[in-house]
Design a protein around this motif. Structure first.
Motif, PDB file in Angstrom:
ATOM      1  N   LYS B  31      13.337  -0.963 -15.440  1.00 15.21           N
ATOM      2  CA  LYS B  31      13.546  -2.311 -14.877  1.00 15.21           C
ATOM      3  C   LYS B  31      12.738  -2.363 -13.579  1.00 15.21           C
ATOM      4  O   LYS B  31      12.990  -1.584 -12.665  1.00 15.21           O
ATOM      5  CB  LYS B  31      15.043  -2.498 -14.603  1.00 15.21           C
ATOM      6  N   GLU B  35       8.285  -8.257  -6.346  1.00 10.64           N
ATOM      7  CA  GLU B  35       7.846  -8.508  -4.969  1.00 10.64           C
ATOM      8  C   GLU B  35       8.887  -9.364  -4.236  1.00 10.64           C
ATOM      9  O   GLU B  35       9.129  -9.162  -3.042  1.00 10.64           O
ATOM     10  CB  GLU B  35       6.474  -9.199  -4.962  1.00 10.64           C
ATOM     11  N   LEU B  38      11.400  -6.977  -2.958  1.00 10.18           N
ATOM     12  CA  LEU B  38      10.894  -6.193  -1.813  1.00 10.18           C
ATOM     13  C   LEU B  38      10.859  -7.044  -0.548  1.00 10.18           C
ATOM     14  O   LEU B  38      11.172  -6.562   0.546  1.00 10.18           O
ATOM     15  CB  LEU B  38       9.502  -5.635  -2.129  1.00 10.18           C
ATOM     16  N   ARG B  39      10.504  -8.313  -0.690  1.00 14.78           N
ATOM     17  CA  ARG B  39      10.487  -9.198   0.482  1.00 14.78           C
ATOM     18  C   ARG B  39      11.906  -9.482   0.976  1.00 14.78           C
ATOM     19  O   ARG B  39      12.157  -9.535   2.188  1.00 14.78           O
ATOM     20  CB  ARG B  39       9.746 -10.505   0.159  1.00 14.78           C
ATOM     21  N   ILE B  59       6.137  -0.332   7.154  1.00 14.54           N
ATOM     22  CA  ILE B  59       6.514   0.070   5.797  1.00 14.54           C
ATOM     23  C   ILE B  59       5.428  -0.317   4.810  1.00 14.54           C
ATOM     24  O   ILE B  59       4.952  -1.453   4.818  1.00 14.54           O
ATOM     25  CB  ILE B  59       7.849  -0.614   5.392  1.00 14.54           C
ATOM     26  N   VAL B  60       5.033   0.634   3.982  1.00 16.18           N
ATOM     27  CA  VAL B  60       4.168   0.323   2.842  1.00 16.18           C
ATOM     28  C   VAL B  60       4.985   0.554   1.575  1.00 16.18           C
ATOM     29  O   VAL B  60       5.526   1.648   1.369  1.00 16.18           O
ATOM     30  CB  VAL B  60       2.899   1.192   2.826  1.00 16.18           C
ATOM     31  N   PHE B  61       5.071  -0.483   0.751  1.00 17.88           N
ATOM     32  CA  PHE B  61       5.718  -0.358  -0.553  1.00 17.88           C
ATOM     33  C   PHE B  61       4.652   0.024  -1.573  1.00 17.88           C
ATOM     34  O   PHE B  61       3.740  -0.771  -1.863  1.00 17.88           O
ATOM     35  CB  PHE B  61       6.390  -1.667  -0.957  1.00 17.88           C
ATOM     36  N   VAL B  62       4.750   1.222  -2.091  1.00 18.59           N
ATOM     37  CA  VAL B  62       3.775   1.730  -3.058  1.00 18.59           C
ATOM     38  C   VAL B  62       4.251   1.327  -4.457  1.00 18.59           C
ATOM     39  O   VAL B  62       5.317   1.765  -4.904  1.00 18.59           O
ATOM     40  CB  VAL B  62       3.652   3.260  -2.954  1.00 18.59           C
ATOM     41  N   VAL B  63       3.472   0.475  -5.108  1.00 20.63           N
ATOM     42  CA  VAL B  63       3.880  -0.099  -6.385  1.00 20.63           C
ATOM     43  C   VAL B  63       2.799   0.073  -7.453  1.00 20.63           C
ATOM     44  O   VAL B  63       3.087   0.387  -8.599  1.00 20.63           O
ATOM     45  CB  VAL B  63       4.213  -1.608  -6.213  1.00 20.63           C
ATOM     46  N   SER B  64       1.547  -0.136  -7.098  1.00 16.33           N
ATOM     47  CA  SER B  64       0.465  -0.158  -8.098  1.00 16.33           C
ATOM     48  C   SER B  64       0.144   1.260  -8.572  1.00 16.33           C
ATOM     49  O   SER B  64       0.331   2.233  -7.831  1.00 16.33           O
ATOM     50  CB  SER B  64      -0.795  -0.777  -7.490  1.00 16.33           C
ATOM     51  N   ALA B  67      -2.162   2.984  -6.029  1.00 21.92           N
ATOM     52  CA  ALA B  67      -1.527   3.495  -4.811  1.00 21.92           C
ATOM     53  C   ALA B  67      -0.657   4.710  -5.137  1.00 21.92           C
ATOM     54  O   ALA B  67      -0.581   5.669  -4.359  1.00 21.92           O
ATOM     55  CB  ALA B  67      -0.698   2.389  -4.146  1.00 21.92           C
ATOM     56  N   ARG B  70      -2.723   7.765  -5.201  1.00 23.67           N
ATOM     57  CA  ARG B  70      -3.062   8.267  -3.867  1.00 23.67           C
ATOM     58  C   ARG B  70      -1.888   9.037  -3.256  1.00 23.67           C
ATOM     59  O   ARG B  70      -2.084   9.974  -2.486  1.00 23.67           O
ATOM     60  CB  ARG B  70      -3.442   7.099  -2.948  1.00 23.67           C
ATOM     61  N   PHE B 164      -2.589   6.401   4.158  1.00 17.34           N
ATOM     62  CA  PHE B 164      -2.029   5.037   4.131  1.00 17.34           C
ATOM     63  C   PHE B 164      -2.071   4.330   5.487  1.00 17.34           C
ATOM     64  O   PHE B 164      -1.883   3.117   5.540  1.00 17.34           O
ATOM     65  CB  PHE B 164      -0.596   5.066   3.582  1.00 17.34           C
TER      66      PHE B 164
END
Lengths: 202, 202
Positions: B31, B35, B38-39, B59-64, B67, B70, B164
């Motif tokens: 599931k 976005e 996350l927002r 904060i960086v949200f790593v989703v893709s 990313a 990396r 990052f």
């Protein structure tokens, strides 16, 4: 018993109480905080996650006039009146020998202490990070119980360490006044960043 | 609008979801985390208290997939599979130049930057403490929104910082996997201290 997953979001009223309308308080209603409430607060707080369940936070709830008198001269001047007026003040500290308890807290992994003890700096970093996380859990657990908070870093940390943790190894981190805040004394909320100013999606 | 004070405690179901039955997850239901979610998460998190409203967390949200690729080699081996499987991973970092934003965040007190800038150590301590508090607010805000979390310190922090946050001044602190956890994969909760083992009333 495991509840169904995924969970639904909490109600808007709960999100308001925890985050959106919760405010740092400096003026308190004349309503004490019972020992029962402080114990319920600790009981929620302790469930929050820490690295390898290391649970380094140590907390003294300052409630008695005698203990308040020991704390008062160690506070920044601007923090004295509101702290003396608060029903309770949590001294959130961390134990630099937290790794000695991992045999009980993380019993399935006998090598866990070695994850933290490669250097004094590593021990300190992990005590500080995880003890601070636990302090934040305390703030939100307090709000969840209907309390208001006034967290503070403005105090003589070395002095509070000497006064309240004379055994050594435990160091004061920050303070949280606890009570029932007077909403009439609040000023408007201070600004926050927009999403793009502090977050990115990668 | 100010709600009546004092507040009542949240429901037992809410306290369970936030603290008592909430668990660190490593296995995820199929599931995604949108976005929008996350927002909403960032929007709750940012309200939590920090010293002089200094808000140092970045904060960086790593989703893709790009990313994630990396991030993967920078994780401890034991954290790789569960992180790659998580719908999102928050890199919680702190900005060592946070005090430059206080004119906007704490506008009524022009001397506020000087409370933090007496030394590099003081800047770093405050960025780390307050950025960590904000990371804990993120964990509990996620649970409040029905998400599950998997926080981790087991990664190459200097490497994640370089990868990052190449602009300098922002340093990685810890990671939080985000998603909807699979309750069937949970082991029993690890032990916690009794009240007397980590708290005292003075």
């Amino acid at each position: 018993m495991t509840k169904p997953s995924p969970h639904a979001p909490l109600s808007d009223a709960a999100l308001d109480q925890l985050f959106r309308e919760a405010r740092t308080h400096a003026a308190w209603l004349d309503k004490p905080v019972s020992e029962t409430t402080l114990r319920a607060l600790a009981d929620l707080t302790k469930n929050g996650p820490t690295s390898a369940n290391c649970c380094p936070a140590r907390i003294v709830f300052v409630v008695s006039p005698e203990a308040k008198a020991r704390l008062e001269p160690l506070l920044s001047k601007g923090n004295r009146a509101k702290t003396m007026a608060a029903p309770a003040t949590a001294i959130v500290a961390y134990d630099l020998r937290f790794y000695e308890k991992l045999d009980r807290l993380f019993p399935h992994e006998p090598s866990a202490p070695s994850w933290f003890t490669s250097s004094e700096a590593k021990i300190r970093e992990n005590a500080f990070r995880n003890g601070t996380l636990q302090g934040a859990y305390l703030i939100l657990a307090a709000r969840a119980l209907g309390l208001d908070c006034g967290p503070m870093s403005g105090f003589d940390a070395a002095g509070v360490t000497r006064e309240f943790f004379p055994q050594g190894d435990v160091e004061a981190n920050f303070l949280v006044n606890l009570g029932y805040g007077d909403p009439a004394a609040l000023k408007p909320r201070l600004p926050r960043f927009s999403f793009e100013e502090f977050c990115a999606i990668a």
